[in-house]
Design an enzyme around this catalytic site. Sequence first.
Site, PDB file in Angstrom:
ATOM      1  N   CYS A   1     -18.615 -14.306   3.323  1.00 54.97           N
ATOM      2  CA  CYS A   1     -18.038 -15.095   2.218  1.00 54.97           C
ATOM      3  C   CYS A   1     -17.814 -16.547   2.654  1.00 54.97           C
ATOM      4  O   CYS A   1     -17.088 -16.814   3.618  1.00 54.97           O
ATOM      5  CB  CYS A   1     -16.717 -14.477   1.760  1.00 54.97           C
ATOM      6  SG  CYS A   1     -15.915 -15.485   0.489  1.00 54.97           S
TER       7      CYS A   1
ATOM      8  N   ASP B   1       0.816  -1.216   0.000  1.00 49.03           N
ATOM      9  CA  ASP B   1       0.000   0.000   0.000  1.00 49.03           C
ATOM     10  C   ASP B   1       0.851   1.269   0.000  1.00 49.03           C
ATOM     11  O   ASP B   1       0.312   2.355   0.059  1.00 49.03           O
ATOM     12  CB  ASP B   1      -0.860   0.071   1.280  1.00 49.03           C
ATOM     13  CG  ASP B   1      -2.240  -0.477   1.053  1.00 49.03           C
ATOM     14  OD1 ASP B   1      -2.467  -1.005  -0.020  1.00 49.03           O
ATOM     15  OD2 ASP B   1      -3.068  -0.358   1.973  1.00 49.03           O
TER      16      ASP B   1
HETATM   17  C1  B12 Z   1      -8.131   2.011  -2.364  1.00 47.41           C
HETATM   18  C2  B12 Z   1      -8.291   0.750  -1.539  1.00 47.41           C
HETATM   19  C3  B12 Z   1      -9.471   0.597  -0.821  1.00 47.41           C
HETATM   20  C4  B12 Z   1     -10.703   1.451  -1.090  1.00 47.41           C
HETATM   21  C5  B12 Z   1     -11.373   0.935  -2.393  1.00 47.41           C
HETATM   22  C6  B12 Z   1     -11.514  -0.596  -2.394  1.00 47.41           C
HETATM   23  C7  B12 Z   1     -11.666  -1.231  -3.753  1.00 47.41           C
HETATM   24  N1  B12 Z   1     -12.194  -2.434  -3.750  1.00 47.41           N
HETATM   25  O1  B12 Z   1     -11.289  -0.653  -4.766  1.00 47.41           O
HETATM   26  C8  B12 Z   1     -11.529   1.231   0.210  1.00 47.41           C
HETATM   27  C9  B12 Z   1     -11.192   2.311   1.210  1.00 47.41           C
HETATM   28  C10 B12 Z   1     -13.042   1.197   0.032  1.00 47.41           C
HETATM   29  C11 B12 Z   1     -10.956  -0.105   0.678  1.00 47.41           C
HETATM   30  C12 B12 Z   1     -11.620  -0.955   1.519  1.00 47.41           C
HETATM   31  C13 B12 Z   1     -11.114  -2.171   1.941  1.00 47.41           C
HETATM   32  N2  B12 Z   1      -9.856  -2.632   1.766  1.00 47.41           N
HETATM   33 CO1  B12 Z   1      -8.624  -1.839   0.605  1.00 47.41          CO
HETATM   34  N3  B12 Z   1      -7.299  -1.225  -0.666  1.00 47.41           N
HETATM   35  C14 B12 Z   1      -7.264  -0.213  -1.478  1.00 47.41           C
HETATM   36  C15 B12 Z   1      -5.962  -0.230  -2.278  1.00 47.41           C
HETATM   37  C16 B12 Z   1      -4.975   0.758  -1.644  1.00 47.41           C
HETATM   38  C17 B12 Z   1      -6.115   0.076  -3.773  1.00 47.41           C
HETATM   39  C18 B12 Z   1      -7.247  -0.688  -4.457  1.00 47.41           C
HETATM   40  C19 B12 Z   1      -7.638  -0.046  -5.749  1.00 47.41           C
HETATM   41  O2  B12 Z   1      -6.801   0.322  -6.551  1.00 47.41           O
HETATM   42  N4  B12 Z   1      -8.926   0.149  -5.950  1.00 47.41           N
HETATM   43  C20 B12 Z   1      -9.428   0.758  -7.134  1.00 47.41           C
HETATM   44  C21 B12 Z   1     -10.188  -0.283  -7.989  1.00 47.41           C
HETATM   45  C22 B12 Z   1     -10.506   0.190  -9.400  1.00 47.41           C
HETATM   46  O3  B12 Z   1      -9.346  -1.285  -8.119  1.00 47.41           O
HETATM   47  P1  B12 Z   1      -9.734  -2.792  -8.082  1.00 47.41           P
HETATM   48  O4  B12 Z   1     -10.748  -3.268  -7.127  1.00 47.41           O
HETATM   49  O5  B12 Z   1      -8.401  -3.429  -8.065  1.00 47.41           O
HETATM   50  O6  B12 Z   1     -10.487  -2.842  -9.488  1.00 47.41           O
HETATM   51  C23 B12 Z   1     -10.257  -3.805 -10.401  1.00 47.41           C
HETATM   52  C24 B12 Z   1     -11.396  -4.777 -10.451  1.00 47.41           C
HETATM   53  O7  B12 Z   1     -12.597  -4.104 -10.168  1.00 47.41           O
HETATM   54  C25 B12 Z   1     -11.206  -5.270 -11.826  1.00 47.41           C
HETATM   55  N5  B12 Z   1     -12.463  -5.552 -12.465  1.00 47.41           N
HETATM   56  C26 B12 Z   1     -13.373  -4.676 -12.849  1.00 47.41           C
HETATM   57  N6  B12 Z   1     -14.384  -5.324 -13.452  1.00 47.41           N
HETATM   58  C27 B12 Z   1     -14.094  -6.628 -13.443  1.00 47.41           C
HETATM   59  C28 B12 Z   1     -14.802  -7.707 -13.898  1.00 47.41           C
HETATM   60  C29 B12 Z   1     -14.262  -8.952 -13.722  1.00 47.41           C
HETATM   61  C30 B12 Z   1     -15.023 -10.117 -14.235  1.00 47.41           C
HETATM   62  C31 B12 Z   1     -12.998  -9.115 -13.061  1.00 47.41           C
HETATM   63  C32 B12 Z   1     -12.416 -10.456 -12.846  1.00 47.41           C
HETATM   64  C33 B12 Z   1     -12.305  -7.989 -12.581  1.00 47.41           C
HETATM   65  C34 B12 Z   1     -12.878  -6.776 -12.793  1.00 47.41           C
HETATM   66  O8  B12 Z   1     -10.529  -4.276 -12.599  1.00 47.41           O
HETATM   67  C35 B12 Z   1     -10.213  -3.190 -11.786  1.00 47.41           C
HETATM   68  C36 B12 Z   1      -8.867  -2.604 -12.153  1.00 47.41           C
HETATM   69  O9  B12 Z   1      -7.760  -3.358 -11.710  1.00 47.41           O
HETATM   70  C37 B12 Z   1      -5.516  -1.727  -2.090  1.00 47.41           C
HETATM   71  C38 B12 Z   1      -4.012  -1.961  -2.099  1.00 47.41           C
HETATM   72  C39 B12 Z   1      -3.469  -1.890  -3.513  1.00 47.41           C
HETATM   73  N7  B12 Z   1      -2.493  -1.059  -3.721  1.00 47.41           N
HETATM   74  O10 B12 Z   1      -3.945  -2.587  -4.389  1.00 47.41           O
HETATM   75  C40 B12 Z   1      -6.143  -2.074  -0.715  1.00 47.41           C
HETATM   76  C41 B12 Z   1      -6.613  -3.513  -0.498  1.00 47.41           C
HETATM   77  C42 B12 Z   1      -7.373  -3.964  -1.718  1.00 47.41           C
HETATM   78  N8  B12 Z   1      -7.550  -3.369   0.608  1.00 47.41           N
HETATM   79  C43 B12 Z   1      -7.547  -4.353   1.442  1.00 47.41           C
HETATM   80  C44 B12 Z   1      -8.454  -4.495   2.526  1.00 47.41           C
HETATM   81  C45 B12 Z   1      -8.114  -5.526   3.576  1.00 47.41           C
HETATM   82  C46 B12 Z   1      -9.624  -3.712   2.579  1.00 47.41           C
HETATM   83  C47 B12 Z   1     -10.827  -3.886   3.531  1.00 47.41           C
HETATM   84  C48 B12 Z   1     -11.193  -5.342   3.800  1.00 47.41           C
HETATM   85  C49 B12 Z   1     -10.537  -3.132   4.863  1.00 47.41           C
HETATM   86  C50 B12 Z   1     -11.696  -3.099   5.844  1.00 47.41           C
HETATM   87  N9  B12 Z   1     -11.953  -4.174   6.582  1.00 47.41           N
HETATM   88  O11 B12 Z   1     -12.357  -2.094   5.979  1.00 47.41           O
HETATM   89  C51 B12 Z   1     -11.943  -3.142   2.745  1.00 47.41           C
HETATM   90  C52 B12 Z   1     -12.706  -4.075   1.801  1.00 47.41           C
HETATM   91  C53 B12 Z   1     -13.668  -3.384   0.874  1.00 47.41           C
HETATM   92  C54 B12 Z   1     -13.849  -4.112  -0.451  1.00 47.41           C
HETATM   93  N10 B12 Z   1     -14.862  -4.941  -0.583  1.00 47.41           N
HETATM   94  O12 B12 Z   1     -13.003  -3.927  -1.346  1.00 47.41           O
HETATM   95  C55 B12 Z   1      -6.507  -5.392   1.075  1.00 47.41           C
HETATM   96  C56 B12 Z   1      -7.197  -6.597   0.451  1.00 47.41           C
HETATM   97  C57 B12 Z   1      -6.583  -7.964   0.753  1.00 47.41           C
HETATM   98  C58 B12 Z   1      -7.334  -9.048   0.030  1.00 47.41           C
HETATM   99  N11 B12 Z   1      -7.546 -10.178   0.657  1.00 47.41           N
HETATM  100  O13 B12 Z   1      -7.743  -8.887  -1.072  1.00 47.41           O
HETATM  101  C59 B12 Z   1      -5.591  -4.572   0.063  1.00 47.41           C
HETATM  102  C60 B12 Z   1      -4.961  -5.396  -1.060  1.00 47.41           C
HETATM  103  C61 B12 Z   1      -4.482  -3.913   0.935  1.00 47.41           C
HETATM  104  C62 B12 Z   1      -3.364  -4.867   1.309  1.00 47.41           C
HETATM  105  N12 B12 Z   1      -2.128  -4.499   1.053  1.00 47.41           N
HETATM  106  O14 B12 Z   1      -3.562  -5.929   1.829  1.00 47.41           O
HETATM  107  N13 B12 Z   1      -9.720  -0.335   0.125  1.00 47.41           N
END
Ligand code: B12
Length: 356
Positions: free
Chosen positions: A258, A143
């Site tokens: 889950c 992160d």
């Molecule tokens: C910003 C962020 C948040 C934001 C946004 C979360 C989100 N889901 O985007 C907020 C503050 C809401 C958040 C919350 C949480 N987070 Co957070 N977060 C991050 C962070 C820093 C970046 C994620 C990101 O770039 N989001 C932006 C979106 C666009 O990205 P994305 O979800 O990756 O989107 C992709 C998918 O949607 C995909 N996609 C879109 N459409 C489709 C369709 C299909 C079919 C498929 C397969 C994919 C797909 O493409 C997108 C682009 O890559 C990461 C760490 C990191 N650097 O990756 C931690 C991270 C994801 N978070 C983490 C955690 C633990 C949480 C929480 C559980 C904390 C809590 N208990 O409150 C919650 C869970 C909420 C949830 N359901 O996601 C962990 C997850 C660990 C794991 N087991 O996956 C991470 C990896 C941090 C870490 N180093 O461990 N988080």
Amino acid sequence: MLDKTYWQDISSKVILLGKSEGFSDVGLASNRINANKKLYKEWIKKNNHGSMHFLKEHEDLKFDPESIMPGTKSIISTRVDYLPLNENLIDQLQKKDTAYIARYALGRDYHKTLRKKLKKFAEEIKNLIDDKDIVFNYRVITDSAPSPEIDIATQAGLGWRGKNTLLLNKNNGSWFFLGEIYTNLPLEVKQNAQTNHCGSCKACIDICPTKAIESPYYLNATKCISYLTIEHKGPIPVPMRKLIGNRVYGCDDCQIICPWNKFAKLSSEIDFFVRHKLNNIDLIDCFEMDKEKFNKIFSGSAVKRIGYEKWISNIAIAIGNANKSPILLKSLLKRVNDHSELIQDHVKWAISQQEL
Ligand code: B12
Ligand code: SF4
């Protein structure tokens, strides 16, 4: 030039070393990590990131390992289980007079722990490389820099992306953190991505209190309680307040429900063990904490990052959602003229709910 067999051997040793260093799992990804870049950009364009401006600022850097560490040839992906206790979390969410803190934040701030662990791991990797001509460059990330952590972990075979957007693993659920080591070593990446096992299940989508998972794999962060209670600046929108319940820092509902989390393992990392009985703390004690006590209790914890003002205003919302209580109401009234406008706003809302 060292041959393929040399790097295959080093790659296997890196994975074994990582596990012996206390990582729950380790995998290897290539430097081609831009598979979801287009989806990411579309997500940002629709303003799903709210005030997390860093996500927009880093939209290109995030998928370009060269900008994170010049010369990156492969990425070591790791995960560390963090669940500290075996509890009935649904019960915990229903105890309206206690605060629910996301289970990842009950102990020490994971950024610190993971960084230290990753750095040690990287330094140990140096000892695996016996060829004096090889210079090992690396950068550890959790992160702390723009890195698409879930995409990397998916490629490295640590799990699949669940409909709640988190990384899920068949034998370990999702209660774990991710962290990476970007390296200039040409480690061997096997085509070992796990199959998606979400099937027709949509439990996470249905349970989400704010309907933040708008469709499978698509989260509108501005509606997510984790965002609202941690990242969001300013007053929490009124329609969201009742939905937040007693979640005062983060939210775990989409993980609690889950089915794969039946297989989650408890953490063996002392840093993630519960401090100050934060897994079961009364709202009144949280609300009556002064700044000094807040700083003391949350010293070294991720909770401290939100600051005292947001902490108290989040607690006020939970009190607004708690059972009616003269004690809670009296405590709210003492802060109705608080010098913080944010606290005042949330306290007034909580009073209106307690007096209903
Ligand atoms: C910003 C962020 C948040 C934001 C946004 C979360 C989100 N889901 O985007 C907020 C503050 C809401 C958040 C919350 C949480 N987070 Co957070 N977060 C991050 C962070 C820093 C970046 C994620 C990101 O770039 N989001 C932006 C979106 C666009 O990205 P994305 O979800 O990756 O989107 C992709 C998918 O949607 C995909 N996609 C879109 N459409 C489709 C369709 C299909 C079919 C498929 C397969 C994919 C797909 O493409 C997108 C682009 O890559 C990461 C760490 C990191 N650097 O990756 C931690 C991270 C994801 N978070 C983490 C955690 C633990 C949480 C929480 C559980 C904390 C809590 N208990 O409150 C919650 C869970 C909420 C949830 N359901 O996601 C962990 C997850 C660990 C794991 N087991 O996956 C991470 C990896 C941090 C870490 N180093 O461990 N988080
Ligand atoms: S963390 Fe909570 S609010 Fe956010 S998507 Fe999951 S269930 Fe919904």
